[in-house]
Design a protein around this motif. Structure first.
Motif: not given
Length: 156
Positions: A138-140, A130, A133
């Motif tokens: 950006r989303e991992v 988190k 991220e």
């Protein structure tokens, strides 16, 4: 009457009385006295024999009492030894059980500590993801980066 003849007649009557008494009266009286003396001596002998038997019986009773006292003392000592042995055995069993319980508790505590570490690693990995991220904005994707997450868990 002549006094000499009277005295002579009385002497003859007295002699007849003495002879009659000696012949017919005295033997039963002497026999009764002898029987009575014999009964008395038999009674005294029986009393002496009973006294001796009583002394022997008292001696046997004392020996039996002494023997029973010794046996009861021996039984008491044996019972005390058995009680001490049972107590020692119970103590040994209790200490063995305590050691088993302590070992089981240590193993359980160790297992819980391992589980807690694993849970903490999972949480740290999730927090790291988190954090990363948010840093990267950006989303991992956890499924794509599973190997990276595993290495991170191992390092933590």
């Amino acid at each position: 009457m002549n006094i000499n003849a009277t005295l002579f007649a009385q002497a003859i009557v007295f002699a007849i009385l003495v002879w009659f008494t000696m012949k017919f009266v005295w033997p039963p009286i002497a026999k009764a006295l002898d029987e009575r003396a014999q009964k008395i001596s038999e009674g005294l002998a029986a009393a002496e024999k009973a006294k001796t038997e009583l002394a022997v019986a008292n001696k046997r009773v004392e020996e039996a009492l002494t023997q029973s006292r010794n046996e009861s003392a021996a039984r008491l000592a044996d019972a005390e030894r058995r009680a001490l042995a049972i107590i020692e055995e119970a103590k040994a069993r209790a200490s063995e059980e305590a050691a088993k319980i302590v070992a089981a508790a240590k193993a359980e505590a160790e297992q819980q500590a391992v589980q807690a570490r694993e849970a903490l690693r999972e949480q740290v990995a999730v927090l790291a993801v988190k954090g990363a991220e948010q840093i990267l904005r950006r989303e991992v994707n956890p499924s794509v980066h599973a190997e990276l997450l595993q290495r991170l868990k191992a390092e933590l």
